[in-house]
Design a protein around this motif. Structure first.
Motif, short mmCIF file in Angstrom:
data_model
loop_
_atom_site.label_atom_id
_atom_site.label_comp_id
_atom_site.label_asym_id
_atom_site.label_seq_id
_atom_site.Cartn_x
_atom_site.Cartn_y
_atom_site.Cartn_z
N ILE A 121 0.89 -1.17 0.00
CA ILE A 121 0.00 0.00 0.00
C ILE A 121 0.92 1.21 0.00
CG2 ILE A 121 -1.83 1.28 1.19
CD1 ILE A 121 -2.24 -1.32 2.92
N GLY A 122 0.69 2.15 -0.91
CA GLY A 122 1.59 3.30 -0.93
C GLY A 122 1.08 4.46 -1.74
N LEU A 123 1.91 5.50 -1.83
CA LEU A 123 1.55 6.73 -2.52
C LEU A 123 2.62 7.15 -3.52
CD1 LEU A 123 0.49 9.14 0.41
CD2 LEU A 123 -0.98 7.56 -0.84
N TRP A 124 2.18 7.56 -4.70
CA TRP A 124 2.93 8.47 -5.57
C TRP A 124 2.26 9.83 -5.43
CZ3 TRP A 124 7.07 7.29 -8.85
CH2 TRP A 124 7.37 5.92 -9.02
N GLN A 125 2.86 10.85 -6.02
CA GLN A 125 2.24 12.17 -5.97
C GLN A 125 0.85 12.16 -6.61
OE1 GLN A 125 4.71 15.54 -7.33
NE2 GLN A 125 2.87 16.43 -8.23
N LEU A 176 1.81 -18.31 -14.05
CA LEU A 176 0.85 -17.30 -14.51
C LEU A 176 0.54 -17.45 -16.00
CD1 LEU A 176 2.19 -14.15 -12.61
CD2 LEU A 176 0.12 -15.45 -12.07
N GLU A 177 1.56 -17.83 -16.76
CA GLU A 177 1.41 -18.01 -18.20
C GLU A 177 0.33 -19.05 -18.52
OE1 GLU A 177 4.20 -19.30 -22.03
OE2 GLU A 177 5.08 -19.12 -20.03
N LYS A 178 0.19 -20.04 -17.65
CA LYS A 178 -0.79 -21.11 -17.87
C LYS A 178 -2.16 -20.78 -17.30
CE LYS A 178 3.04 -24.37 -17.48
NZ LYS A 178 3.81 -25.12 -16.48
N LYS A 179 -2.28 -19.61 -16.65
CA LYS A 179 -3.51 -19.29 -15.92
C LYS A 179 -4.21 -18.04 -16.46
CE LYS A 179 -3.32 -22.50 -12.66
NZ LYS A 179 -4.42 -23.44 -12.39
N ILE A 180 -4.05 -17.76 -17.75
CA ILE A 180 -4.66 -16.56 -18.33
C ILE A 180 -6.17 -16.56 -18.12
CG2 ILE A 180 -5.10 -15.26 -20.44
CD1 ILE A 180 -2.26 -14.94 -19.73
N ASP A 181 -6.82 -17.69 -18.40
CA ASP A 181 -8.29 -17.75 -18.25
C ASP A 181 -8.70 -17.55 -16.79
OD1 ASP A 181 -8.54 -18.20 -20.94
OD2 ASP A 181 -8.71 -20.38 -20.76
N TYR A 182 -7.95 -18.14 -15.88
CA TYR A 182 -8.21 -17.97 -14.45
C TYR A 182 -8.08 -16.50 -14.05
CZ TYR A 182 -7.44 -18.44 -9.38
OH TYR A 182 -7.53 -18.31 -8.01
N LEU A 183 -7.05 -15.83 -14.55
CA LEU A 183 -6.82 -14.43 -14.22
C LEU A 183 -7.93 -13.55 -14.79
CD1 LEU A 183 -2.97 -14.26 -14.81
CD2 LEU A 183 -4.15 -14.32 -12.62
N ARG A 184 -8.37 -13.86 -16.01
CA ARG A 184 -9.48 -13.10 -16.61
C ARG A 184 -10.73 -13.20 -15.73
NH1 ARG A 184 -7.99 -9.26 -20.06
NH2 ARG A 184 -6.70 -10.03 -21.75
N LYS A 185 -10.90 -14.33 -15.11
CA LYS A 185 -12.09 -14.56 -14.29
C LYS A 185 -11.97 -13.88 -12.93
CE LYS A 185 -14.89 -18.36 -12.41
NZ LYS A 185 -15.02 -19.84 -12.29
N HIS A 186 -10.78 -13.83 -12.35
CA HIS A 186 -10.62 -13.39 -10.97
C HIS A 186 -10.08 -11.96 -10.80
CE1 HIS A 186 -10.98 -17.75 -10.25
NE2 HIS A 186 -11.42 -17.38 -9.07
N VAL A 187 -9.41 -11.42 -11.82
CA VAL A 187 -8.87 -10.07 -11.71
C VAL A 187 -9.84 -9.09 -12.37
CG1 VAL A 187 -6.96 -8.53 -12.30
CG2 VAL A 187 -6.49 -10.92 -11.72
N PRO A 188 -10.38 -8.13 -11.61
CA PRO A 188 -11.35 -7.18 -12.17
C PRO A 188 -10.78 -6.37 -13.34
CG PRO A 188 -11.39 -7.10 -9.77
CD PRO A 188 -10.21 -7.94 -10.16
N ASP A 189 -11.65 -5.99 -14.27
CA ASP A 189 -11.25 -5.24 -15.47
C ASP A 189 -10.54 -3.94 -15.12
OD1 ASP A 189 -12.19 -7.11 -17.22
OD2 ASP A 189 -14.03 -6.04 -17.74
N GLU A 190 -10.93 -3.31 -14.01
CA GLU A 190 -10.38 -2.00 -13.65
C GLU A 190 -9.05 -2.10 -12.90
OE1 GLU A 190 -11.68 0.95 -14.71
OE2 GLU A 190 -13.02 -0.38 -15.84
N PHE A 191 -8.67 -3.30 -12.49
CA PHE A 191 -7.35 -3.48 -11.87
C PHE A 191 -6.27 -3.23 -12.92
CE2 PHE A 191 -7.73 -5.93 -7.65
CZ PHE A 191 -8.88 -5.26 -7.31
N VAL A 192 -5.09 -2.88 -12.44
CA VAL A 192 -4.01 -2.51 -13.35
C VAL A 192 -2.81 -3.45 -13.20
CG1 VAL A 192 -4.68 -0.09 -13.50
CG2 VAL A 192 -3.09 -0.80 -11.70
N VAL A 239 -4.53 -1.96 -7.74
CA VAL A 239 -5.44 -0.83 -7.89
C VAL A 239 -4.67 0.47 -7.83
CG1 VAL A 239 -7.44 0.36 -6.90
CG2 VAL A 239 -7.29 -2.13 -6.77
N HIS A 240 -5.01 1.39 -8.73
CA HIS A 240 -4.57 2.77 -8.63
C HIS A 240 -5.79 3.62 -8.31
CE1 HIS A 240 -0.58 2.71 -11.14
NE2 HIS A 240 -0.52 2.00 -10.04
N LEU A 241 -5.71 4.40 -7.23
CA LEU A 241 -6.78 5.31 -6.85
C LEU A 241 -6.25 6.74 -6.97
CD1 LEU A 241 -9.70 5.42 -5.67
CD2 LEU A 241 -8.64 5.60 -3.40
N PRO A 242 -6.75 7.51 -7.96
CA PRO A 242 -6.25 8.88 -8.14
C PRO A 242 -6.35 9.69 -6.85
CG PRO A 242 -7.71 8.26 -9.95
CD PRO A 242 -7.82 7.17 -8.93
#
Length: 206
Positions: free
Chosen positions: A90-94, A117-133, A173-176
């Protein structure tokens, strides 16, 4: 402490010129809040991850000239350090607050994690939200949203983790800052908790 969240003044610490001046301000305003979050989430992450997690607040002790452009608290299942292990931050940039799952360049098992991770693309698509970076460098503030990455681009990130010595992988997550400063302490704690819940499947993979 009575954690009230982060303020514009906290983010503006990274505009202060000079190493000593910026570090003095960082230690006074940001570090106590990171220490609070370290205590708050080390126990929570221990439960979520299924093994004891320890918090490590960045000290920036090696810096002799250039002031830090970001700061953080990290969490790993190792009491002595976090850089060689899959971990959370958890941290801050400007410009923004970040919440990461991270495997950085010092981790000795990067290649194995990249292969997995290379073998888990479908799993990641399912579990990582679209807005995550995603990012491939913790030293840069830029990152790309999951929804904007093709499977081929994700594969490139994971294959690079296996073959390039300085490679890294971060997801979260990036939160402006404009949004972060609107959250009260309890609201921010809840926001971070929800992000970690969604990142735990990624951590358990590694």
């Amino acid at each position: 402490m009575n954690f009230t969240g982060f303020t514009q003044a906290d983010f503006d610490v990274f505009r202060i010129t000079g190493l000593d001046e910026r570090m003095t301000a960082l230690k006074a305003s940001i570090r106590p809040k990171l220490e609070f979050l370290g205590e708050q989430f080390s126990g929570e992450l221990s439960v979520l991850a299924g093994n004891e997690m320890f918090s490590h607040v960045a000290k920036h002790a090696r810096r002799t000239v250039n002031p830090p452009d970001d700061t953080w608290v990290a969490f790993a299942d190792n009491k002595r350090g976090y850089k060689k292990h899959p971990h959370f931050q958890i941290g801050l940039w400007q410009s923004h607050l970040f919440i990461w799952y991270a495997v950085i360049d010092e981790a000795p098992h990067k290649a194995e994690i990249g292969s997995l991770l290379e073998k888990k693309i479908d799993y990641l698509r399912k579990h990582v939200p679209d807005e995550f970076v995603w990012s491939d460098d913790h030293r840069k503030p830029e990152a790309t949203k999951m929804k904007d990455l093709s499977n081929e681009q994700l594969l490139h990130l994971f294959q690079r983790l296996q073959s390039v010595k300085k490679s890294e992988i971060l997801c979260g997550v990036h939160l402006p800052r404009e949004e972060a400063v609107q959250l009260s302490g309890p609201q921010l704690v809840e926001f971070i908790h929800e992000a970690f819940v969604k990142l735990i499947p990624l951590y358990k993979l590694s």
